[in-house]
Design an enzyme around this catalytic site. Structure first.
Site, mmCIF file in Angstrom:
data_model
loop_
_atom_site.group_PDB
_atom_site.id
_atom_site.type_symbol
_atom_site.label_atom_id
_atom_site.label_comp_id
_atom_site.label_asym_id
_atom_site.label_seq_id
_atom_site.Cartn_x
_atom_site.Cartn_y
_atom_site.Cartn_z
ATOM 1 N N HIS A 131 0.838 -1.210 0.000
ATOM 2 C CA HIS A 131 0.000 0.000 0.000
ATOM 3 C C HIS A 131 0.868 1.252 0.000
ATOM 4 O O HIS A 131 0.602 2.205 -0.745
ATOM 5 C CB HIS A 131 -0.914 -0.015 1.230
ATOM 6 C CG HIS A 131 -1.654 1.267 1.453
ATOM 7 N ND1 HIS A 131 -2.944 1.484 1.004
ATOM 8 C CD2 HIS A 131 -1.284 2.421 2.078
ATOM 9 C CE1 HIS A 131 -3.329 2.700 1.336
ATOM 10 N NE2 HIS A 131 -2.341 3.288 1.993
ATOM 11 N N GLU A 132 1.896 1.266 0.834
ATOM 12 C CA GLU A 132 2.772 2.443 0.897
ATOM 13 C C GLU A 132 3.564 2.614 -0.398
ATOM 14 O O GLU A 132 3.759 3.742 -0.870
ATOM 15 C CB GLU A 132 3.715 2.332 2.099
ATOM 16 C CG GLU A 132 3.015 2.313 3.449
ATOM 17 C CD GLU A 132 2.043 3.469 3.622
ATOM 18 O OE1 GLU A 132 2.311 4.566 3.089
ATOM 19 O OE2 GLU A 132 1.000 3.280 4.269
ATOM 20 N N HIS A 135 1.529 4.363 -2.967
ATOM 21 C CA HIS A 135 1.569 5.829 -2.871
ATOM 22 C C HIS A 135 2.790 6.375 -3.609
ATOM 23 O O HIS A 135 2.725 7.432 -4.236
ATOM 24 C CB HIS A 135 1.619 6.262 -1.403
ATOM 25 C CG HIS A 135 0.287 6.230 -0.726
ATOM 26 N ND1 HIS A 135 -0.822 6.875 -1.229
ATOM 27 C CD2 HIS A 135 -0.116 5.644 0.434
ATOM 28 C CE1 HIS A 135 -1.851 6.678 -0.421
ATOM 29 N NE2 HIS A 135 -1.449 5.934 0.593
ATOM 30 N N GLU A 207 -6.479 6.996 -1.056
ATOM 31 C CA GLU A 207 -6.337 5.806 -0.217
ATOM 32 C C GLU A 207 -6.954 4.592 -0.908
ATOM 33 O O GLU A 207 -6.387 3.497 -0.883
ATOM 34 C CB GLU A 207 -6.984 6.042 1.152
ATOM 35 C CG GLU A 207 -6.235 7.030 2.034
ATOM 36 C CD GLU A 207 -4.806 6.590 2.332
ATOM 37 O OE1 GLU A 207 -4.568 5.363 2.476
ATOM 38 O OE2 GLU A 207 -3.922 7.449 2.410
#
Length: 310
Positions: A131-132, A135, A207
């Protein structure tokens, strides 16, 4: 390219906002001060905001010899995503959380708390890290760090408005401030709300996008969905010493449980994020208990998720 335009728009909007607030608080002197502050903040936001955030949380860089499993997972996922290997940091806090920062994929950082490493199994940790890295891949990180710095500037102006109301403005003369005593007190109250709104303008949709991209990087959505369920269960139990200006950078809101922080939450509801990952409907009674799903249901949910991406 889209997020680069957003970064420029954010810098421009925040510069204008700081000038207006400075003029309202201290007249011409306040506007001059705000202009100097805005120029400085714009420069430091681009070059140093990531370093400021890491220092704020006392994060320490680690190498393979210090955190072999963590480093190895980041290395594998970075390769899956087609990204350069980011620097890896550990935050000395027991609250489970994580964030990514940096000005571009070539200067990216992934940071996790000690609590996250203790709580997650390997698959869940990979989901969080993916997930990071999403980004980073989606180029959200510069916008996030700029927003954190600018939100901090707004909080600083709120403090100046409060003391300005007490001592008569920047120049010590009530005539310098168009707002007057009562107006400056109102500004001191509203400015923190403005800081929260700045974070919200970064858009909660990023998100959702990072969840979807992260699931692709990891290879399936199960690890991230289960990790989010765990984070939802533990975030209220173990408080995190976090700055409101940086709340939007974390995978889940580090200010959970605080009423004002919930009202201006920078994150979409966890149950909705989990539902999108698993292909299920969000449960009205709370976040779905991802870890308790049967293996068959998890496989069906993963299939629905990948079908939705086609």
């Amino acid at each position: 390219m889209g997020n680069q335009i957003k970064s420029v728009m954010l810098l421009t909007a925040m510069t204008a906002f700081l000038l207006i607030v400075g003029q309202l608080i201290g007249g011409r002197a306040g506007m001059t001060f705000a202009l100097i502050m805005a120029v400085g903040m714009n420069f430091f936001s681009y070059w140093y905001s990531d370093k400021i955030v890491l220092k704020m949380y006392r994060a320490k860089e680690v190498n393979p010899g210090q955190a072999l499993e963590l480093y190895g997972i980041v290395q594998r996922l970075s390769s899956n995503a087609g990204l350069p290997m980011p620097k890896v940091y550990i935050i000395p806090q027991q609250a489970p959380n994580a964030f990514a920062t940096g000005r571009n994929p070539d200067h990216a950082v992934v940071a996790v708390t000690e609590g996250l490493l203790n709580l997650m199994n390997r698959e869940e940790l990979a989901g969080v890290l993916a997930h990071e890295l999403a980004h980073v891949k989606n180029r959200d990180i510069l916008i996030g760090t700029i927003a954190a710095t600018m939100a901090g500037a707004v909080m600083f102006l709120a403090s100046m408005a409060k003391w300005g109301a007490i001592f008569g403005g920047f120049g010590g003369n009530d005539d310098d401030s168009p707002l007057g005593f009562a107006g400056m007190l109102i500004m001191a109250i509203l400015a923190p709300i403005g800081a929260a709104l700045i974070q919200m303008t970064i858009s909660r949709t990023r998100e959702y996008q990072a969840d979807a991209t992260g699931a692709q990087i990891a290879g399936n959505p199960k690890g991230l969905a289960n990790a989010l369920a765990k984070l939802g269960a533990y975030s209220g139990r173990i408080p995190m010493d976090a700055e409101p200006a940086t709340a939007h950078m974390f995978i889940v809101n580090p200010l959970s449980g605080k009423s004002l922080a919930t009202l201006f939450s920078t994150h979409p509801p966890l149950e909705e994020r989990i539902a999108r990952l698993t292909g299920a409907r969000p449960q009205s009674g709370g976040a779905p208990s991802g870890p308790e799903r049967t293996a068959r249901n998890a496989e069906d949910s993963a299939k629905d998720f990948w079908d939705s991406l086609k």
